[in-house]
Design an enzyme around this catalytic site. Structure first.
Site, PDB file in Angstrom:
ATOM      1  N   GLU A  78       1.148   3.955   1.826  1.00  0.00           N
ATOM      2  CA  GLU A  78       1.781   4.382   3.067  1.00  0.00           C
ATOM      3  C   GLU A  78       2.920   3.447   3.463  1.00  0.00           C
ATOM      4  OE1 GLU A  78      -2.645   5.510   3.382  1.00  0.00           O
ATOM      5  OE2 GLU A  78      -1.454   3.853   2.574  1.00  0.00           O
ATOM      6  N   CYS A 118      -2.191  -0.087   7.194  1.00  0.00           N
ATOM      7  CA  CYS A 118      -1.346   1.100   7.108  1.00  0.00           C
ATOM      8  C   CYS A 118      -1.373   1.890   8.411  1.00  0.00           C
ATOM      9  CB  CYS A 118      -1.773   1.966   5.931  1.00  0.00           C
ATOM     10  SG  CYS A 118      -1.467   1.159   4.336  1.00  0.00           S
ATOM     11  N   HIS A 136       0.848  -1.189   0.000  1.00  0.00           N
ATOM     12  CA  HIS A 136       0.000   0.000   0.000  1.00  0.00           C
ATOM     13  C   HIS A 136       0.884   1.240   0.000  1.00  0.00           C
ATOM     14  CE1 HIS A 136      -3.904  -1.975   1.741  1.00  0.00           C
ATOM     15  NE2 HIS A 136      -3.331  -2.730   0.819  1.00  0.00           N
TER      16      HIS A 136
END
Length: 159
Positions: A58, A89, A56
């Site tokens: 982040e 995240c 992801h």
């Protein structure tokens, strides 16, 4: 307070979200890690590119920043992300310990485009035996001994 500095950094995170989406790397999510006035980590969703469900925006940005700074904590940094972080995240952000997080779209906005994490938030509260993916306790003496050895270890680095 949100000023021009923050708006400029957020626009970079949003541009990264578009880049990743348009190249087919993953969903429309981007993030940067900033220390002072310098971007030290960049990320966009790369789940499809890498076949990694943890890639992801982040997490990618945190990994990039930590590599650049040669540290596992970002205590003097800020994170700008194009969307409110998902549960994974969020956990990564708390482990990285930045000063603050700025986000643009909300988790409700993400759910509206079929990135709905509400079931994960719900699953966190469900007893292990009732989870959609069962979690089965499997106590092991050797595993517990490793924990005891860690606790007694004199030269450990806490994080």
């Amino acid at each position: 307070m949100i000023g021009e500095r923050e708006r400029s950094f957020m626009q970079i995170a949003v541009e990264l979200s578009r880049k990743g989406m348009e190249t087919g790397d993953g969903g429309p999510f981007g993030a940067i890690v900033v220390r002072g006035e310098e971007i030290i980590g960049k990320g966009w969703n790369q789940v499809l590119l890498t076949n990694d469900p943890t890639a992801h925006a982040e997490v990618v940005a945190i990994r990039d920043a930590c590599k650049q700074l040669n540290t596992f904590q970002l205590h003097d940094c800020e994170i700008y992300t194009s969307c409110e972080p998902c549960p994974m995240c969020l956990g990564a952000i708390y482990w990285a310990r930045p000063q603050r997080v700025y986000f643009a779209n909300t988790k409700e906005d993400a759910a509206a485009i079929d990135f709905d994490d509400s079931f994960i938030y719900h699953e966190i509260e469900v007893h292990h035996s009732g989870k959609k993916i069962p979690f089965i306790a499997f106590p092991d003496a050797a595993a517990l001994q490793v924990f005891k050895d860690w606790k007694a270890k004199g030269d450990k680095t806490l994080y």
